[in-house]
Design a protein around this motif. Structure first.
Motif, mmCIF file in Angstrom:
data_model
loop_
_atom_site.group_PDB
_atom_site.id
_atom_site.type_symbol
_atom_site.label_atom_id
_atom_site.label_comp_id
_atom_site.label_asym_id
_atom_site.label_seq_id
_atom_site.Cartn_x
_atom_site.Cartn_y
_atom_site.Cartn_z
ATOM 1 N N VAL A 196 15.792 65.763 20.149
ATOM 2 C CA VAL A 196 15.828 64.277 20.921
ATOM 3 C C VAL A 196 14.956 63.174 20.421
ATOM 4 N N THR A 197 15.826 62.834 19.611
ATOM 5 C CA THR A 197 15.501 61.974 18.045
ATOM 6 C C THR A 197 16.521 61.174 17.414
ATOM 7 N N TYR A 198 16.451 60.234 17.088
ATOM 8 C CA TYR A 198 17.763 60.253 15.953
ATOM 9 C C TYR A 198 17.449 60.304 14.786
ATOM 10 N N SER A 255 22.718 67.259 20.709
ATOM 11 C CA SER A 255 21.723 66.805 21.326
ATOM 12 C C SER A 255 20.269 65.784 20.437
ATOM 13 N N ASP A 256 20.784 65.644 19.566
ATOM 14 C CA ASP A 256 20.265 64.196 18.735
ATOM 15 C C ASP A 256 20.634 63.242 18.182
ATOM 16 N N GLU A 257 20.261 62.015 18.491
ATOM 17 C CA GLU A 257 20.831 60.710 18.522
ATOM 18 C C GLU A 257 21.659 60.133 16.912
ATOM 19 N N CYS A 258 22.371 60.040 16.644
ATOM 20 C CA CYS A 258 22.992 59.824 15.084
ATOM 21 C C CYS A 258 23.493 58.073 15.453
ATOM 22 N N LEU A 259 22.562 56.940 14.839
ATOM 23 C CA LEU A 259 22.225 55.795 15.044
ATOM 24 C C LEU A 259 23.653 55.316 14.082
ATOM 25 N N ALA A 260 23.741 56.013 12.472
ATOM 26 C CA ALA A 260 25.244 55.750 11.934
ATOM 27 C C ALA A 260 26.191 55.493 12.395
ATOM 28 N N ALA A 261 26.710 56.529 13.733
ATOM 29 C CA ALA A 261 28.114 56.483 14.105
ATOM 30 C C ALA A 261 27.556 55.249 15.415
ATOM 31 N N GLU A 262 26.414 55.151 16.508
ATOM 32 C CA GLU A 262 26.321 54.446 17.471
ATOM 33 C C GLU A 262 26.609 53.165 16.405
ATOM 34 N N ILE A 263 26.577 52.639 15.324
ATOM 35 C CA ILE A 263 26.754 51.090 14.805
ATOM 36 C C ILE A 263 27.974 51.591 14.663
#
Length: 757
Positions: A521-523, A630-638
């Motif tokens: 549960v982290t990026y 279940s974990d955050e992907c900053l790359a895809a969000e950005i």
């Protein structure tokens, strides 16, 4: 590669279409940050702006926004009672009690929007500095600076200015004085308005969006009245949710002089309001959470007036412990989940002597409702150190809000607080929050203070808990010191468990982190996906592989793509490191150089570190290195493709375990032993598996002028090094170099990693 479910919040455009706004209803939207001429403008997703950042409210309270979605008070003080809520878009708000009567009306909600504040304050570089505001004044009033605000320009009845972490406390005091004057005059708190003839204040560069939904015959005008605990018309923001579908209407609306009128579609609704009673000095004495669980707005005919009445909050929340303890902090959460759409959450965060009370409420008729109590209490000041971390939940609000916590029925965690000698015995806080299934964020962390260099025991209600440690804010002589915050992956605690954990044992160095669980549960610290890439090294670490966080030291970073400098788009917080919305084509060597200087903040250990790490980017897919969904992907969000699958990049990282250190990170051993774990970021079994081919430890006792290689033995990422400690009081500088089989390298140098005693 499989696609990942989106955890990204709704966009501002979606919010505008969903929330029906009138002159008395407010919902703030994320503004697109300005970019340099010719650059592409990227809007920072609200779910990212608050990750791993420090935030200051205009009233001076400071918080750490953690990578796991946690909110940790850095210096809560005895009167930092807060109202928190998440809006329909996912932005998170914290409103201090002294600001509640003005929030959403005269004090714009942007001032309390952690997402916006994180973005604004990240622009300050190494930490919060001047946070810009815009001000408006009453007709005929010559603009003057309110307490806590420095004006930079005036024009007619308008002005611009800024506040700082230090000056905000003066604004809080001025607001409390206004509240006290209102109470003394028999008025509802906030009725006389803001001080200095101020009519409104907002965070500079933000706007309140107009609704994109044109009013039509289907819109109904709902009036909600609000009455405070003294029976007077109240001033406060309320939360209103359509429980059929929160995408149709979810609104944060200010009640002014006891009345809010809101245009909404017909349907089923729930409303929440939080009311503070204050004493003769403007400090809160009681916090009442009032719920209207289920009511209808009819499609035809008259719309009944609804009332939120603080006098219905007759149930006082309390937890009794079997061992002697005194309450230190407590939080109540009300989570309203509609049949369709995003949940609405409101919570009370209190510290004694404030009383927390709630209105009894039944189980939800439409959608779902969850009422949660989180409670922390500490043992006596003398004797063994311990704390209770209790959590209770229900699908309704009982009239009896008395609970009991028994240590024998709880899990047990022994926390050792390792800290440098400059901390002395100054207290540090071990804080926690339960992870609730179905809720993206943990919310605010609460906890008790333990003396630095000691071991304290925590008793936890069985469940999965996020945990962190903060402080101290000053050294034994009262001088400001590095106020770092560190947290670890959530831990599942069961009845009868006895876990042990050592916090902040040196050295502290930047790096990506390694997680035993696939569901950390982290990026992702270093990922590529959806056409984007991020390289986000946590500023802080310790002898545990999963420790991450931010510290107040000066951080300088530079990034290179095939030897050429590369930077993030303008507007992205520096705490996120390198972020690229579009990855350049072709294979590349990517390099990061991170320098941290903690000496100006008073630190005496790990005062400076230099990290130089490089890795090959191939653009190829490795199923074994796919980031779990279940974990955050900053790359895809950005990149704007949050459902895209992501790959964990092969970035080397080092975990240090110095043998024989005291709880002050001091070694008296003639021969020092260091165990190294070197590898790549991973989430459970998923991550790059390139073999570590070599490692070398070097030591300097003259500040890095001369070096000698310490005997270093081992293989496959596990190494041990030995050297003779110099005379007590001598400064050590440590350097580690390592390589992997795919050409990745890391060189990490840290000054004063421990104290030679």
């Amino acid at each position: 590669m499989t696609s990942r479910p989106s955890r990204r919040v709704a966009t501002a455009a979606r919010l505008a279409a969903a929330a029906v706004l009138t002159a008395t209803s407010v919902a703030a939207a994320m503004d697109t940050p300005a970019t340099a001429a010719g650059a592409t403008a990227y809007a920072l997703p609200a779910s990212l702006a608050g990750l791993a950042a420090s935030v200051t409210l205009p009233t001076g309270e400071q918080f750490e926004l953690g990578a796991h979605g946690t909110i940790t008070p850095l210096d809560p003080g005895p009167h930092s009672d807060l109202t928190g809520f998440d809006d329909p878009r996912g932005d998170r708000y914290l409103i201090p009690s002294e600001a509640m009567p003005y929030a959403g009306h005269q004090l714009d909600l942007s001032l309390f929007d952690l997402t916006k504040l994180a973005t604004a304050q990240a622009a300050q570089g190494s930490g919060p500095g001047r946070i810009p505001v815009r001000l408006s004044y009453q007709s005929g009033v010559t603009p003057t600076a309110p307490a806590g605000i420095t004006l930079t320009s005036t024009s007619g009845a308008s002005a611009t200015g800024y506040f700082t972490p230090e000056s905000g406390k003066a604004l809080a005091a001025a607001l409390r004085q206004r509240l006290a004057a209102d109470v003394a005059a028999g008025r509802s708190p906030g009725a006389s308005g803001l001080p200095s003839g101020l009519s409104s204040m907002a965070l500079a560069g933000t706007t309140t969006p107009a609704s994109s939904m044109a009013p039509d015959s289907r819109m109904r005008v709902l009036q909600i009245n609000a009455i405070d605990g003294s029976g007077l018309p109240a001033n406060l923001p309320i939360l209103l949710e359509n429980t059929d579908n929160s995408q149709i209407s979810s609104v944060v609306a200010p009640v002014v002089d006891g009345v809010a009128r809101i245009a909404v579609p017909a349907g089923n609704y729930a409303a929440f309001g939080e009311f503070y009673q204050v004493d003769a000095n403007g400090f809160p004495t009681k916090d009442s959470l009032v719920t209207l669980q289920d009511f209808q707005v009819p499609a035809t005919g008259d719309v009944p007036v609804r009332t939120l009445d603080a006098r219905t909050a007759t149930s006082q929340v309390n937890v009794t412990t079997d061992l002697p303890s005194t309450p230190t902090a407590f939080v109540d959460f009300a989570v309203r989940t509609p049949a369709v759409g995003r949940s609405f959450t409101i919570y009370q965060f209190e510290a004694p002597p404030t009383v927390m009370a709630v209105t009894p409420a039944p189980k939800a008729a439409v959608g779902q409702f969850s009422f949660q109590t989180r409670w922390n209490s500490a043992g006596p000041a003398t004797g063994p150190q311990y704390q209770y971390n209790a959590y209770f939940t229900s699908d309704h609000v009982d009239a009896d809000q008395s609970h009991t916590a028994h240590a024998a029925d709880m899990a047990k965690v022994s926390d050792t607080l390792a800290g440098e000698p400059a901390y002395g015995s100054e207290p540090r806080r071990v804080e926690s929050a339960p992870q609730i299934p179905g809720q993206d964020a943990f919310g605010i962390l609460i906890g008790s203070t333990f003396a630095n260099g000691t071991t304290g025991t925590g008793y936890y209600t069985p469940g999965r808990w996020a945990r962190g440690v903060v402080g101290p804010p000053e050294d034994a002589e009262g001088h400001p010191i590095d106020r770092s915050f560190a947290q670890v992956d959530p831990v599942q605690l069961s009845h009868g468990d006895h876990e042990k954990h050592v916090w902040t044992q040196g050295p502290s160095t930047p790096g990506v982190r390694r997680h035993d669980s696939e569901d950390a549960v982290t990026y992702c610290g270093a990922c590529v996906g959806g056409g984007g890439l991020n390289l986000s090294l946590s500023d802080i670490g310790d002898s545990n592989e999963d420790t991450s966080g931010q510290q107040t030291g000066n951080v300088q970073s530079a990034y290179y793509w095939n030897g050429r400098p590369v930077t993030s788009p303008a507007g992205f917080p520096s705490q996120l490191g390198l972020v690229l919305a579009t990855v350049p084509t072709g294979p590349a060597t990517v390099r990061a150089v991170i320098d941290v200087n903690r000496a100006p903040q008073g630190a005496t250990q790990s005062t400076q570190s230099h990290t130089d790490v490089s890795f090959p980017y191939t653009g190829q897919t490795d199923p074994g290195a796919t980031l779990p969904a279940s974990d955050e992907c900053l790359a895809a969000e950005i990149a704007g493709h949050p459902t895209a699958a992501c790959q964990i990049l092969p970035v080397l990282t080092v975990t240090y375990q110095l043998a024989g250190l005291s709880t002050m990170n001091t070694s008296t051993q003639p021969v020092q032993t260091l165990a190294l774990d070197i590898g790549h970021e991973h989430f459970g079994k998923f991550g790059p598996r390139a073999a570590v081919t070599c490692a070398q430890v070097s030591v300097s006792t003259d500040g890095g002028t001369t070096w000698y290689d310490a005997p270093t033995v081992g293989a496959d990422g596990h190494y041990v090094a030995f050297w003779h400690n110099p005379a007590a009081g001598t400064s050590i500088t440590l350097r580690v170099t390592a390589k992997d089989a795919v050409g990745g390298t890391i060189t990490q140098t840290v000054t004063n990693p421990y104290t030679v005693g």
